[in-house]
Design an enzyme around this catalytic site. Structure first.
Site, PDB file in Angstrom:
ATOM      1  N   ASN A   1       1.501   2.280   3.391  1.00 14.77           N
ATOM      2  CA  ASN A   1       1.053   0.910   3.636  1.00 14.77           C
ATOM      3  C   ASN A   1       1.083   0.109   2.341  1.00 14.77           C
ATOM      4  O   ASN A   1       0.123   0.041   1.592  1.00 14.77           O
ATOM      5  CB  ASN A   1      -0.341   0.941   4.256  1.00 14.77           C
ATOM      6  N   THR A   2       2.214  -0.496   2.127  1.00 14.23           N
ATOM      7  CA  THR A   2       2.561  -1.159   0.881  1.00 14.23           C
ATOM      8  C   THR A   2       3.353  -2.399   1.250  1.00 14.23           C
ATOM      9  O   THR A   2       3.650  -2.618   2.418  1.00 14.23           O
ATOM     10  CB  THR A   2       3.404  -0.171   0.032  1.00 14.23           C
TER      11      THR A   2
END
Length: 565
Positions: free
Chosen positions: A368-369
């Site tokens: 989750n970037t």
């Protein structure tokens, strides 16, 4: 190579879901349309790629708050108009109050190797490391941008104060983490009104965060890193039992690092060094695969995918030795970049059979970037990957600020005595891969993506798709992917069953997934000075190109003169 040619050789074909953008004055590709628009606004106003990138990143903290925030960190790869490359390391660091045994691990094996009792390293105040995003963005702007901080932050402030519409992607992220979000009153108030996740299409206003952004405009990054806002943050963590202190915020410094370089079939590949494993292992894997005729083997064939899987397994077997904060760990970068070493590894690959490459326990990373790729007409390129680690980070908001805390402590090994064990001031490790490729000394591609451990393998495959298979940029960012770290092999569902059977016949254990990693954002540079931008279906990615320009010199509108002519 034409599009028809790669399809003629392929065992896997696909249709693109999105369309590329073109531009001559600049290109902005991010994982949210409002962030891309913010960057394009800076280019249209006469700013450069750095101005556009910083505007986009601040806007992403508003519209993609589950992925990125000023209490997070990341890596930025710059290519300046003079041809020089720089890596700006704004990765978080372990607070001074931490030590190797602050958490109690629940397991010594994957997949729970990083988990600790009470999930203290993942959720809540103890999970937060000292952030580096804000100083790295502001310093990059001050050194290499052309516009004042107030101008580049204006779109973010506007969207925070007026609100924006929740996308289905953000809604799903809120729903996925709702149980944890509900445990913190501040974050629940924003994202779980009346106890339910914000619906797609509903409007989110972040008034507290808008005020924080205005404070940053007035006082700069020092307001957080040692100033009044920093005291608010530190006081909250002290009351809540966390480790982050005002001293940690005050002493944080970014690091400028030298890029790592390699070549693949004459194309120069440039990326970040440790503590990122991205640049090193992308070059390593390309060096290994350069010894095979990937073009003739074809895209998405079991023969090609087998070689990619074996190269990935070799990279992960070497990764533990090559990934770490170089201030704490000696990393054998030169050895891993050496084509002779790649030849040694290649010589042991069996083209017909999967092997075990002795991979040690592999660390986990959040997928989750966010990633942005930006370029202007003057030759400035910004490739930046940023994160708060997990979805919504530590899943807490510092009261009264709207800022989501990171949970980067989850990236350290909670077991004492290992290379990646916790130590005060140690930087987190990462697979971030903001990459730039040159052909004939000129920029050809710039790309990156979110996806945790799956980032560098996905970026490597994009280079294969572009260089060997001759795909268009849009095809390369959307092409089906494969990933493994030495055990099961994840393949996207677009690979046909016959191809999967071919991999199984070679001894691979296959897991079929809807996607591997997340939304790649890329730019291709053409010899005529134009650019193509592409984003893929795995996120809300949107390319916006800027073209046109000023009127031709001397051109004006003369209605009165025309009447008397």
């Amino acid at each position: 190579m034409t599009q028809a040619t790669w399809r003629n050789r392929a065992a896997t074909t696909f249709d693109c879901e999105k369309r590329p953008a073109t531009g001559t004055r600049g290109m902005v590709v991010t994982n949210h349309p409002l962030a891309s628009a913010a960057g394009a606004e800076m280019l249209a106003a006469g700013g450069n790629a750095v101005d556009a990138a910083v505007a986009a990143l601040f806007t992403l903290t508003v519209v993609e708050p589950m992925m990125v925030g000023i209490l997070g960190g990341g890596l930025t790869h710059l290519r300046l108009p003079d041809g020089s490359h720089r890596i700006i390391d704004g990765l978080p660091t372990a607070p001074a109050a931490t030590r190797p045994d602050i958490f109690r691990p629940v397991s010594d094996t994957l997949p729970t190797y990083l988990d600790t009792e009470g999930r203290e390293n993942a959720v809540g105040p103890k999970a937060a490391a000292a952030p580096g995003a804000l100083p790295s963005w502001c310093e990059t702007l001050a050194r290499f941008g052309t516009m004042p901080l107030a101008d580049v932050m204006e779109p973010a402030i506007r969207h925070a104060s007026r609100g924006f519409r929740i996308t289905p992607f953000l809604h799903e992220c809120i729903a996925d983490t709702a149980a944890d979000l509900a445990r913190d009153a501040e974050i629940a108030r924003l994202y779980l009104p009346d106890g339910a996740p914000l619906a797609a299409g509903s409007r989110l206003v972040q008034g507290d965060y808008a005020e924080v952004l205005r404070d940053i405009v007035r006082e700069g990054p020092a307001v957080l890193h040692g100033g009044a806002l920093g005291r608010v943050v530190a006081d909250h963590f002290a009351r809540a039992g966390g480790f982050l202190s005002l001293a940690d915020l005050s002493v944080y410094r970014t690091v400028e690092r030298e890029v790592v370089r390699g070549t693949y079939r004459g194309v120069e590949i440039i990326g970040p060094p440790p503590p990122s494993s991205g640049g090193v292992h992308i070059v390593q894997m390309l060096n290994i695969l350069e010894g095979y005729d990937i073009r003739s083997l074809g895209f998405g064939t079991d023969a090609t995918l087998h070689l990619i899987a074996e190269a990935l397994k070799i990279a992960f077997a070497d990764r533990k030795a090559a990934t770490g904060d170089p201030a704490f760990v000696a990393t054998p970068v030169a050895r891993l970049l050496d084509k002779a070493y790649a030849a040694e590894r290649r010589a042991v690959i069996d083209p017909a059979r999967a092997q075990t490459w002795g991979a040690a326990v592999a660390m986990l990373e959040s997928a989750n970037t966010t990633h942005i790729t930006v370029a202007d007409a003057e030759g400035c390129i910004v490739c930046s990957t940023q994160t708060i680690n997990s979805l919504f980070g530590a899943r807490i908001i510092v009261p009264g600020t709207g800022m989501v805390a990171n949970n980067h402590m989850y990236l350290f090994d909670p077991h004492p005595g290992n290379t990646l064990s916790i130590a005060p001031g140690k930087r987190v490790t990462t697979s971030m891969s903001p990459m730039i490729a040159l052909a004939g000394g000129r920029p050809r591609y710039a790309l990156g993506l979110p996806g945790g451990l799956r980032i560098f393998g996905s970026a490597m495959q994009a280079f294969l798709d572009l260089i060997d298979h001759g795909m268009t940029l849009q095809e390369a960012v959307e092409a089906p992917r494969l990933w493994t770290q030495g055990h099961t092999v994840e393949v996207e569902s677009e690979f046909p069953e016959a191809v999967r059977d071919g991999l199984r016949a070679r001894g691979h254990e296959i897991v079929v997934l809807p996607h591997v990693a997340s939304g790649m954002n890329a730019i291709e540079f053409h010899t005529d000075g134009s650019m193509t931008g592409a984003a893929c279906w795995r996120a809300d990615g949107t390319p916006i190109g800027v073209s046109g320009g000023h009127a031709r010199k001397g051109v004006r509108f003369w209605p009165d003169r025309a009447k008397t002519a």
